[in-house]
Design a protein around this motif. Structure first.
Motif, PDB file in Angstrom:
ATOM      1  N   GLU A 145     -10.857  32.006   4.474  1.00  0.00           N
ATOM      2  CA  GLU A 145     -10.348  32.642   5.397  1.00  0.00           C
ATOM      3  C   GLU A 145     -10.576  33.382   6.467  1.00  0.00           C
ATOM      4  O   GLU A 145     -10.532  32.744   7.404  1.00  0.00           O
ATOM      5  CB  GLU A 145      -9.281  33.954   5.172  1.00  0.00           C
ATOM      6  CG  GLU A 145      -7.894  34.129   5.459  1.00  0.00           C
ATOM      7  CD  GLU A 145      -7.742  33.319   5.522  1.00  0.00           C
ATOM      8  OE1 GLU A 145      -6.541  33.687   6.889  1.00  0.00           O
ATOM      9  OE2 GLU A 145      -7.067  32.276   5.278  1.00  0.00           O
ATOM     10  N   GLU A 146     -12.508  33.802   6.649  1.00  0.00           N
ATOM     11  CA  GLU A 146     -12.743  34.342   8.060  1.00  0.00           C
ATOM     12  C   GLU A 146     -13.440  33.276   8.615  1.00  0.00           C
ATOM     13  O   GLU A 146     -13.309  33.242   9.710  1.00  0.00           O
ATOM     14  CB  GLU A 146     -13.457  35.458   7.285  1.00  0.00           C
ATOM     15  CG  GLU A 146     -14.885  35.323   7.967  1.00  0.00           C
ATOM     16  CD  GLU A 146     -15.897  36.397   7.848  1.00  0.00           C
ATOM     17  OE1 GLU A 146     -16.986  36.464   8.728  1.00  0.00           O
ATOM     18  OE2 GLU A 146     -16.091  36.881   6.760  1.00  0.00           O
ATOM     19  N   TRP A 147     -13.547  32.900   7.403  1.00  0.00           N
ATOM     20  CA  TRP A 147     -14.390  31.357   8.707  1.00  0.00           C
ATOM     21  C   TRP A 147     -12.850  29.897   9.740  1.00  0.00           C
ATOM     22  O   TRP A 147     -13.342  30.040   9.704  1.00  0.00           O
ATOM     23  CB  TRP A 147     -15.290  30.022   7.734  1.00  0.00           C
ATOM     24  CG  TRP A 147     -16.729  31.266   7.746  1.00  0.00           C
ATOM     25  CD1 TRP A 147     -17.110  31.304   6.803  1.00  0.00           C
ATOM     26  CD2 TRP A 147     -17.657  30.771   9.135  1.00  0.00           C
ATOM     27  NE1 TRP A 147     -18.504  31.869   7.213  1.00  0.00           N
ATOM     28  CE2 TRP A 147     -19.074  30.967   8.630  1.00  0.00           C
ATOM     29  CE3 TRP A 147     -17.127  29.677  10.122  1.00  0.00           C
ATOM     30  CZ2 TRP A 147     -19.526  31.844   9.514  1.00  0.00           C
ATOM     31  CZ3 TRP A 147     -18.537  29.951  10.932  1.00  0.00           C
ATOM     32  CH2 TRP A 147     -19.662  30.881  10.554  1.00  0.00           C
ATOM     33  N   ARG A 148     -11.933  29.796   8.456  1.00  0.00           N
ATOM     34  CA  ARG A 148     -10.998  29.344   9.251  1.00  0.00           C
ATOM     35  C   ARG A 148     -10.832  30.381  10.666  1.00  0.00           C
ATOM     36  O   ARG A 148      -9.872  29.716  11.125  1.00  0.00           O
ATOM     37  CB  ARG A 148      -9.817  29.788   8.440  1.00  0.00           C
ATOM     38  CG  ARG A 148      -9.204  28.645   7.230  1.00  0.00           C
ATOM     39  CD  ARG A 148      -8.371  28.790   6.653  1.00  0.00           C
ATOM     40  NE  ARG A 148      -7.331  28.603   7.042  1.00  0.00           N
ATOM     41  CZ  ARG A 148      -6.477  28.634   6.076  1.00  0.00           C
ATOM     42  NH1 ARG A 148      -5.987  28.751   4.951  1.00  0.00           N
ATOM     43  NH2 ARG A 148      -5.197  28.582   7.543  1.00  0.00           N
ATOM     44  N   HIS A 149     -10.409  31.517  10.426  1.00  0.00           N
ATOM     45  CA  HIS A 149     -10.080  32.358  11.408  1.00  0.00           C
ATOM     46  C   HIS A 149     -11.200  32.754  12.088  1.00  0.00           C
ATOM     47  O   HIS A 149     -10.919  32.392  13.712  1.00  0.00           O
ATOM     48  CB  HIS A 149      -9.677  33.990  11.003  1.00  0.00           C
ATOM     49  CG  HIS A 149      -9.408  34.465  11.939  1.00  0.00           C
ATOM     50  ND1 HIS A 149      -7.476  35.310  11.839  1.00  0.00           N
ATOM     51  CD2 HIS A 149      -9.657  36.033  12.463  1.00  0.00           C
ATOM     52  CE1 HIS A 149      -8.136  35.466  13.413  1.00  0.00           C
ATOM     53  NE2 HIS A 149      -9.618  36.216  13.370  1.00  0.00           N
ATOM     54  N   ARG A 150     -12.037  32.338  12.310  1.00  0.00           N
ATOM     55  CA  ARG A 150     -12.938  32.397  13.217  1.00  0.00           C
ATOM     56  C   ARG A 150     -13.522  31.176  14.546  1.00  0.00           C
ATOM     57  O   ARG A 150     -13.543  30.906  15.068  1.00  0.00           O
ATOM     58  CB  ARG A 150     -14.287  33.027  12.602  1.00  0.00           C
ATOM     59  CG  ARG A 150     -14.963  33.511  12.513  1.00  0.00           C
ATOM     60  CD  ARG A 150     -15.801  34.260  11.718  1.00  0.00           C
ATOM     61  NE  ARG A 150     -17.005  33.993  12.931  1.00  0.00           N
ATOM     62  CZ  ARG A 150     -18.664  34.279  12.119  1.00  0.00           C
ATOM     63  NH1 ARG A 150     -19.151  33.449  10.952  1.00  0.00           N
ATOM     64  NH2 ARG A 150     -19.490  33.779  13.035  1.00  0.00           N
TER      65      ARG A 150
ATOM     66  N   ALA B 139     -11.771  34.752   0.871  1.00  0.00           N
ATOM     67  CA  ALA B 139     -12.156  35.767   1.504  1.00  0.00           C
ATOM     68  C   ALA B 139     -13.136  34.965   2.246  1.00  0.00           C
ATOM     69  O   ALA B 139     -12.717  35.332   3.883  1.00  0.00           O
ATOM     70  CB  ALA B 139     -12.840  36.567   1.477  1.00  0.00           C
ATOM     71  N   ASP B 140     -14.114  34.160   1.733  1.00  0.00           N
ATOM     72  CA  ASP B 140     -15.003  33.905   2.949  1.00  0.00           C
ATOM     73  C   ASP B 140     -14.661  32.531   3.535  1.00  0.00           C
ATOM     74  O   ASP B 140     -14.235  32.799   4.725  1.00  0.00           O
ATOM     75  CB  ASP B 140     -16.746  33.075   2.282  1.00  0.00           C
ATOM     76  CG  ASP B 140     -17.743  34.479   1.439  1.00  0.00           C
ATOM     77  OD1 ASP B 140     -16.923  35.873   2.626  1.00  0.00           O
ATOM     78  OD2 ASP B 140     -17.931  34.326   0.910  1.00  0.00           O
TER      79      ASP B 140
END
Length: 105
Positions: A38-43, A35-36
């Motif tokens: 995925e969040e960083w990919r998105h950011r 999840a971390d």
């Protein structure tokens, strides 16, 4: 961080690293580290799209530096990623087995 030597890498190198870690980390589905990532990919993607042609302005560069420092502090310098070969290559660190042999010598 104060007292730490500068670390020069391109924004795109971090973007590629996070995508590669997400694709190859081998962690089970549902693991918090997934999840971390995925969040960083998105950011990183949002920042890339947001900056666009203005990516080289002082404001955009400062914002990206702050974001990448957060990425380092929150994700890449902690397990399970700090020992990943691709992270160590980005940081210009020797592979762990080589680093272990230096300590043993």
């Amino acid at each position: 961080h104060p007292g730490t030597p500068p670390f020069f890498r391109r924004f795109s190198q971090f973007e590629k690293l996070v995508s590669k870690l997400f694709a190859t980390c081998g962690l089970p589905a549902g693991h918090p580290a997934i999840a971390d990532l995925e969040e960083w990919r998105h950011r990183l993607l949002l920042e890339k799209r947001h900056a666009g042609p203005l990516a080289m302005t002082a404001t955009a560069i400062n914002r990206r530096c702050e974001m990448l420092q957060q990425l380092l502090d929150q994700l890449l310098t902690k397990p399970p990623y700090c020992t990943h070969d691709d992270v160590r290559i980005l940081f210009s660190l020797p592979p762990l087995e080589v680093a272990a042999s230096f300590r043993a010598a």
